[in-house]
Design a protein around this motif. Structure first.
Motif, mmCIF file in Angstrom:
data_model
loop_
_atom_site.group_PDB
_atom_site.id
_atom_site.type_symbol
_atom_site.label_atom_id
_atom_site.label_comp_id
_atom_site.label_asym_id
_atom_site.label_seq_id
_atom_site.Cartn_x
_atom_site.Cartn_y
_atom_site.Cartn_z
ATOM 1 N N UNK A 1 63.588 10.625 36.883
ATOM 2 C CA UNK A 1 63.104 9.501 36.106
ATOM 3 C C UNK A 1 61.660 9.760 35.693
ATOM 4 N N UNK A 2 61.126 8.894 34.854
ATOM 5 C CA UNK A 2 59.742 9.034 34.418
ATOM 6 C C UNK A 2 58.817 9.022 35.631
ATOM 7 N N UNK A 3 57.989 10.025 35.694
ATOM 8 C CA UNK A 3 57.158 10.243 36.877
ATOM 9 C C UNK A 3 56.260 9.059 37.207
ATOM 10 N N UNK A 4 55.725 8.390 36.182
ATOM 11 C CA UNK A 4 54.767 7.315 36.431
ATOM 12 C C UNK A 4 55.373 6.140 37.193
ATOM 13 N N UNK A 5 56.708 6.027 37.141
ATOM 14 C CA UNK A 5 57.367 4.892 37.814
ATOM 15 C C UNK A 5 57.626 5.155 39.294
ATOM 16 N N UNK A 6 57.361 6.367 39.721
ATOM 17 C CA UNK A 6 57.681 6.759 41.089
ATOM 18 C C UNK A 6 56.430 6.804 41.974
ATOM 19 N N UNK A 7 55.656 5.726 41.969
ATOM 20 C CA UNK A 7 54.419 5.715 42.747
ATOM 21 C C UNK A 7 54.548 4.985 44.079
ATOM 22 N N UNK A 8 55.782 4.622 44.423
ATOM 23 C CA UNK A 8 56.017 3.976 45.710
ATOM 24 C C UNK A 8 55.933 2.461 45.688
ATOM 25 N N UNK A 9 55.605 1.878 44.549
ATOM 26 C CA UNK A 9 55.519 0.417 44.433
ATOM 27 C C UNK A 9 56.783 -0.111 43.752
ATOM 28 N N UNK A 10 57.427 -1.071 44.377
ATOM 29 C CA UNK A 10 58.703 -1.564 43.871
ATOM 30 C C UNK A 10 58.571 -2.234 42.508
ATOM 31 N N UNK A 11 57.462 -2.965 42.295
ATOM 32 C CA UNK A 11 57.332 -3.653 41.005
ATOM 33 C C UNK A 11 57.180 -2.658 39.854
ATOM 34 N N UNK A 12 56.608 -1.491 40.136
ATOM 35 C CA UNK A 12 56.508 -0.460 39.099
ATOM 36 C C UNK A 12 57.890 0.131 38.799
ATOM 37 N N UNK A 13 58.641 0.405 39.850
ATOM 38 C CA UNK A 13 59.995 0.937 39.668
ATOM 39 C C UNK A 13 60.879 -0.069 38.938
ATOM 40 N N UNK A 14 60.769 -1.345 39.308
ATOM 41 C CA UNK A 14 61.576 -2.393 38.675
ATOM 42 C C UNK A 14 61.235 -2.531 37.191
ATOM 43 N N UNK A 15 59.947 -2.465 36.878
ATOM 44 C CA UNK A 15 59.523 -2.582 35.483
ATOM 45 C C UNK A 15 60.107 -1.433 34.658
ATOM 46 N N UNK A 16 60.060 -0.238 35.207
ATOM 47 C CA UNK A 16 60.608 0.929 34.521
ATOM 48 C C UNK A 16 62.120 0.826 34.349
ATOM 49 N N UNK A 17 62.789 0.382 35.380
ATOM 50 C CA UNK A 17 64.255 0.316 35.369
ATOM 51 C C UNK A 17 64.794 -0.774 34.445
ATOM 52 N N UNK A 18 64.072 -1.887 34.373
ATOM 53 C CA UNK A 18 64.639 -3.072 33.737
ATOM 54 C C UNK A 18 63.937 -3.554 32.468
ATOM 55 N N UNK A 19 62.738 -3.040 32.187
ATOM 56 C CA UNK A 19 61.997 -3.568 31.042
ATOM 57 C C UNK A 19 61.469 -2.507 30.092
ATOM 58 N N UNK A 20 60.782 -1.501 30.613
ATOM 59 C CA UNK A 20 60.038 -0.572 29.764
ATOM 60 C C UNK A 20 60.970 0.212 28.841
#
Length: 199
Positions: free
Chosen positions: A5-24
């Motif tokens: 997946x896009x590297x920037x979304x894999x920083x260990x924070x769930x809200x970042x992963x969720x934003x990438x998965x569901x919105x961005x």
């Protein structure tokens, strides 16, 4: 080969992963959602997206659930409250730009059926611009498209929307699909647009 997946979304924070998965990158056609993402991108300037996501609920409450007409009516007292609100980014220039942009949109809506969302999509003929980035390093901070839109918005009186902010905004709106080629969300965004876009 492992799907990446896009590297920037894999920083260990769930809200970042969720934003990438569901919105961005998922196409946005709603006017208030378009304005919400404009607010978040303006506020993000010079900061990390993680910081903005952490304050997202604060932004929503502080900016009247992103109701453009309501924000356009903010007075000096409302502005002072915003600048004292620790739940948001307390930057005077950014806050003033957001309120000014809301006022401009309210004026346009009062005299015509102008839609900021429709206007932005018109620059790509209502079809997402799908990039072919292989890695995060390939991603652009700005593009010819974001420079053009930034210039046109500035001519109309919009503030704090330079090419870099506009680029991120277009990506958030799904107007530009910047997911890397190995990211499975890339195709999901393409499918979402095909399913939900109507003239």
């Amino acid at each position: 080969m492992r799907i990446k997946q896009c590297e920037w979304s894999q920083n260990g924070h769930q809200n970042m992963a969720d934003y990438h998965q569901n919105e961005w990158g998922f196409a946005v056609f709603d006017e208030e959602k378009t304005f919400e993402l404009m607010i978040l991108e303006i506020m993000r300037a010079g900061l990390s997206w993680q910081t903005i996501l952490n304050k997202r609920l604060g932004f929503q409450k502080a900016f009247s659930n992103y109701r453009i007409q309501k924000i356009a009516q903010y007075n000096d007292y409302d502005m002072e409250k915003l600048l004292k609100n620790p739940a948001i980014v307390r930057n005077k220039r950014k806050v003033e730009a957001i309120v000014s942009n809301a006022q401009l949109l309210a004026q346009k809506n009062a005299t015509s059926e102008f839609s900021l969302n429709t206007y932005l999509w018109s620059f790509v003929d209502d079809k997402p611009l799908v990039m072919d980035y292989q890695t995060q390093e390939d991603m652009q901070g700005f593009s010819e498209l974001s420079k053009k839109i930034s210039r046109e918005l500035k001519k109309q009186g919009f503030k704090f929307l330079g090419p870099t902010i506009v680029q991120s905004w277009l990506e958030a709106l799904g107007i530009i699909n910047s997911h890397v080629e190995t990211c499975p969300i890339k195709q999901q965004c393409i499918d979402f647009f095909a399913k939900n876009y109507t003239l």
